[in-house]
Design a protein around this motif. Structure first.
Motif, PDB file in Angstrom:
ATOM      1  N   SER A  45      -4.604  -2.949   3.758  1.00 16.10           N
ATOM      2  CA  SER A  45      -4.002  -3.751   2.640  1.00 16.10           C
ATOM      3  C   SER A  45      -2.375  -3.955   3.100  1.00 16.10           C
ATOM      4  O   SER A  45      -1.911  -4.907   2.868  1.00 16.10           O
ATOM      5  CB  SER A  45      -4.047  -2.785   1.448  1.00 16.10           C
ATOM      6  OG  SER A  45      -5.277  -2.713   0.912  1.00 16.10           O
ATOM      7  N   ASP A 160      -8.111  -8.704  -1.301  1.00 17.62           N
ATOM      8  CA  ASP A 160      -8.131  -7.469  -1.186  1.00 17.62           C
ATOM      9  C   ASP A 160      -8.970  -6.851  -1.773  1.00 17.62           C
ATOM     10  O   ASP A 160      -8.837  -6.296  -2.914  1.00 17.62           O
ATOM     11  CB  ASP A 160      -6.724  -6.941  -1.441  1.00 17.62           C
ATOM     12  CG  ASP A 160      -6.632  -5.344  -1.051  1.00 17.62           C
ATOM     13  OD1 ASP A 160      -7.421  -4.734  -0.322  1.00 17.62           O
ATOM     14  OD2 ASP A 160      -5.350  -4.881  -1.418  1.00 17.62           O
ATOM     15  N   GLU A 161     -10.100  -6.282  -1.456  1.00 16.05           N
ATOM     16  CA  GLU A 161     -11.185  -5.697  -1.928  1.00 16.05           C
ATOM     17  C   GLU A 161     -11.629  -6.119  -3.232  1.00 16.05           C
ATOM     18  O   GLU A 161     -11.489  -5.463  -4.227  1.00 16.05           O
ATOM     19  CB  GLU A 161     -10.968  -4.062  -2.029  1.00 16.05           C
ATOM     20  CG  GLU A 161     -10.713  -3.655  -0.758  1.00 16.05           C
ATOM     21  CD  GLU A 161     -10.818  -2.064  -0.648  1.00 16.05           C
ATOM     22  OE1 GLU A 161     -11.697  -1.568  -1.427  1.00 16.05           O
ATOM     23  OE2 GLU A 161      -9.949  -1.372   0.118  1.00 16.05           O
TER      24      GLU A 161
HETATM   25 MG   LIG Z   1      -6.272  -1.208   0.309  1.00 13.58          MG
END
Ligand SMILES: [Mg+2]
Ligand SMILES: Nc1ncnc2c1ncn2[C@@H]1O[C@H](COP(=O)(O)OP(=O)(O)OP(=O)(O)O)[C@@H](O)[C@H]1O
Lengths: 360, 270
Positions: A45, A160-161
């Motif tokens: 991240s 991001d995910e």
């Molecule tokens: Mg992360």
């Protein structure tokens, strides 16, 4: 090298004493689907956020189309992003959410309407324009977020995910959609996940993160067949590691002494240190299993401890010398399966050229 | 549930009785004042011997009452705007910032809430005497802003707490500058908190009397000061009429606030 679309050069991020990202270097081609894969806290991240401009690297450079991004503030980078959490603007309808980036850019009203319609069609949410986000499911909200991130045709899309809050079935459905959207739009995507299956399903290439650095970059197949480090070998796919002694080294290959005394030669050796031991990676489905005592051509002898039926595969757990266990995977309908029972002696062998050893 | 109302048996009646008494205790003075304001006796006799609207007539005929009501309204309105604006900025930095001494600053912002108002009033009076702010509108505004700000910071702070910063980040990546994102996305998303801050700030100033007495001059009086000053001269039912209107206005604001809060809850939760 200068042909890369995005160039990440030796970037580093330090939070006080914590080094979140160290010396990450990466080239991404235009239109590529690149995934950052790694365990929690490995710096995925943080790397993505430096691309977005929410974090500023302690050292290093990020270039887009040959020009550094670092002196451009986030809102002028023209990058799209879908977050892990739901980030639709709660007071706006779906249509207004998707229109937001266009209104900020002061596009004429007719263009805004047309582009919003196109974007919602792209994520298959036509007709939801007037809904409030709170009245939509998680999967729908993330699709709206995707439409909002793509509506202004950004050259790069960061994710991001985005699917980590969804259940497995929905996740697979939206993975498929993301793949289709990537093919339809040709946008360059940087995708973060800690789910290896998701990474393998979506990506052109995967960068495996571990403790703030990239261990290896490559296609899913490369990472699986040719892992560069023990970490990558263990993270991608199922794996057995057995401890061996290094008997001799011939260039990039080694002769190893296996538990039980037999030796194998010609095993590709990845050296991480001068140690006299090496961890040998054996993929469960690449081990040959025979019932009976080990012959001269076999590498290991053992006894079956347990047999687990898993649908399309059956896992056979085998006790080998030195108190270790190996898992061997046989596909459904394998002719040998009927004859296997716990406590049966078996012989194991493998092709030394297709396995890997990691010197410790 | 351990304390299920329906299973309390005889205790249920005890509970109902206590609740009723507490409600009466809270409401009776208001009812009492309202009744007196319509009573025909000019000596504030209860129960009133007859009914009249004469005191309201006198109230509206006296320019000094209207003047003080207008002063109250003006000061409260300015205090509300400043309190919400400053409160938003303060809450934003307390919520998002990671600077040293953040918790100390938070505590400092909230001290006017726990400090006895008289202490604050005396201190301000002494200070304003030196810089010539006593008896001025600005003095009033600063004094009331001090006690209104904690309400704003708490109300807006808790709204920000429940607001995911990622939503603001998303707006920024969409092309909005940080302040554009805050104004176009964060502010509407926490509007219930801002509204709560506005109502509480307004009320904090509107019915504040202790600071106001210290700040007031013969020509600059808020409604509560006027009531208090009149009370000391003669006990006329006009005071009851003014008080009743003051209470009515306060209640009206509270009801609107409650309605807005319910509306915003329905908006966010399906
Ligand atoms: Mg992360
Ligand atoms: N603002 C911050 N202050 C201090 N440390 C931080 C900060 N942000 C991240 N870190 C640290 O940096 C490291 C990398 O964090 P990062 O969020 O990039 O990991 P990640 O790979 O995205 O993990 P996850 O899968 O859990 O999201 C972690 O050890 C984290 O604790």
């Amino acid at each position: 090298m200068t042909s890369a679309f995005i160039e990440i050069r030796d970037i580093k991020k330090q939070y006080g004493p914590i080094t979140a990202v160290k010396d990450v270097t990466l080239d991404i081609r235009k239109g590529e689907f690149m995934t950052f894969l790694g365990p929690s806290g490995s710096g995925k991240s943080t790397t993505l956020y430096m691309l977005a401009g929410f974090e500023y690297p302690t050292a290093g450079d990020i270039r887009l189309n040959g020009r550094t991004l670092l002196d451009t503030p986030s809102h002028k980078r023209n990058i799209g992003m879908v977050f892990q959490r739901y980030t639709l603007f709660p007071h706006l309808t779906v249509g207004e959410n998707v229109a937001f980036p266009l209104r900020i850019r002061r596009l004429p009203k007719a263009d805004v309407e047309r582009k919003v319609r196109e974007a919602l069609r792209l994520v298959r949410l036509e007709g939801f324009e007037d809904r409030k986000p709170a009245l939509m499911s998680g999967g729908q909200q993330q699709r709206v977020a995707l439409a909002r991130a793509l509506v202004y045709d950004p050259p790069v899309l960061l994710m991001d995910e985005p699917l980590s809050a969804l259940d497995k079935k929905l996740r697979e459905e939206i993975q498929f959609e993301i793949r289709r959207i990537h093919q339809e739009t040709g946008v360059t995507i940087l995708y973060v996940t800690h789910d290896q299956e998701e990474a393998l399903r979506l990506s052109d290439r995967i960068a495996v993160f571990s403790q703030g650095k990239i261990d290896q970059i490559g296609s899913g197949q490369t990472l699986y067949a040719e892992p560069a480090t023990r970490f990558v070998a263990g993270f991608i796919g199922d794996s057995n590691f057995i401890d061996t002694d290094v008997v001799s080294v011939e260039g990039s290959h080694a002769t190893l002494a296996l538990p039980g005394g037999r030796t194998v030669s010609g095993v590709p050796l990845h050296s991480a240190g001068p140690g006299k031991t090496a961890a040998l990676l054996l993929r469960p489905e690449r081990i040959d299993l025979k019932v009976g005592e080990a012959g001269a051509a076999d590498a290991l002898s053992g006894t079956i401890r347990d047999i687990t039926f898993l649908g399309n595969n059956t896992d056979v757990l085998v006790d080998i010398p030195a108190g270790k266990q190996l898992s061997v995977r046989l596909p459904f309908g394998h002719p040998m399966l009927d004859g296997l029972r716990p406590a049966l002696p078996v012989a194991l062998s493998f092709n030394p050229a297709t396995v890997h050893a990691f010197q410790g | 549930m351990l304390l299920d109302f329906d299973r309390l048996g005889p205790w249920k009646w005890v509970l109902i009785t206590i609740t009723t008494l507490v409600c009466l205790f809270l409401l009776l003075p208001i009812v009492f004042i309202a009744a007196l304001s319509f009573g025909s006796s000019q000596w504030l006799i209860f129960p009133p011997p007859g009914w009249t609207t004469r005191w309201y007539g006198e109230l509206f005929a006296d320019p000094r009452w209207l003047q003080s009501a207008f002063t109250s309204l003006k000061i409260a309105a300015i205090v509300t705007v400043l309190s919400v604006g400053i409160g938003f900025l303060a809450a934003l930095s307390l919520n998002r910032g990671s600077f040293a001494g953040r918790e100390v600053l938070r505590a400092l912002f909230l001290t006017p809430m726990i400090l006895p108002v008289v202490v604050l009033a005396v201190a301000l009076y002494a200070f304003f005497l030196r810089i010539g702010l006593n008896g001025t509108t600005l003095g009033f505004i600063i004094a009331h802003l001090l006690i209104a700000l904690p309400f704003s910071i708490i109300s807006i702070g808790s709204a920000l707490e429940g607001f995911d910063k990622s939503i603001e980040d998303a707006a920024i990546l969409c092309g909005a500058s940080p302040w554009e994102a805050r104004l176009r996305v964060t502010v509407p998303a926490i509007s219930h908190g801002l509204f709560g801050a506005a109502v509480f700030s307004f009320l904090a100033s509107w019915d504040e009397v202790v600071l106001a007495i210290f700040m007031a001059s013969p020509t600059l009086q808020t409604l509560p000061v006027k009531i208090w000053a009149t009370l000391r001269q003669d006990l006329t039912p006009v005071i009851a009429a003014a008080s009743t209107l003051l209470i009515l206005f306060t209640m009206l604001l509270m009801i609107i606030a409650a309605l807005v809060r319910r509306g915003s809850k329905q908006g966010t939760k399906p």
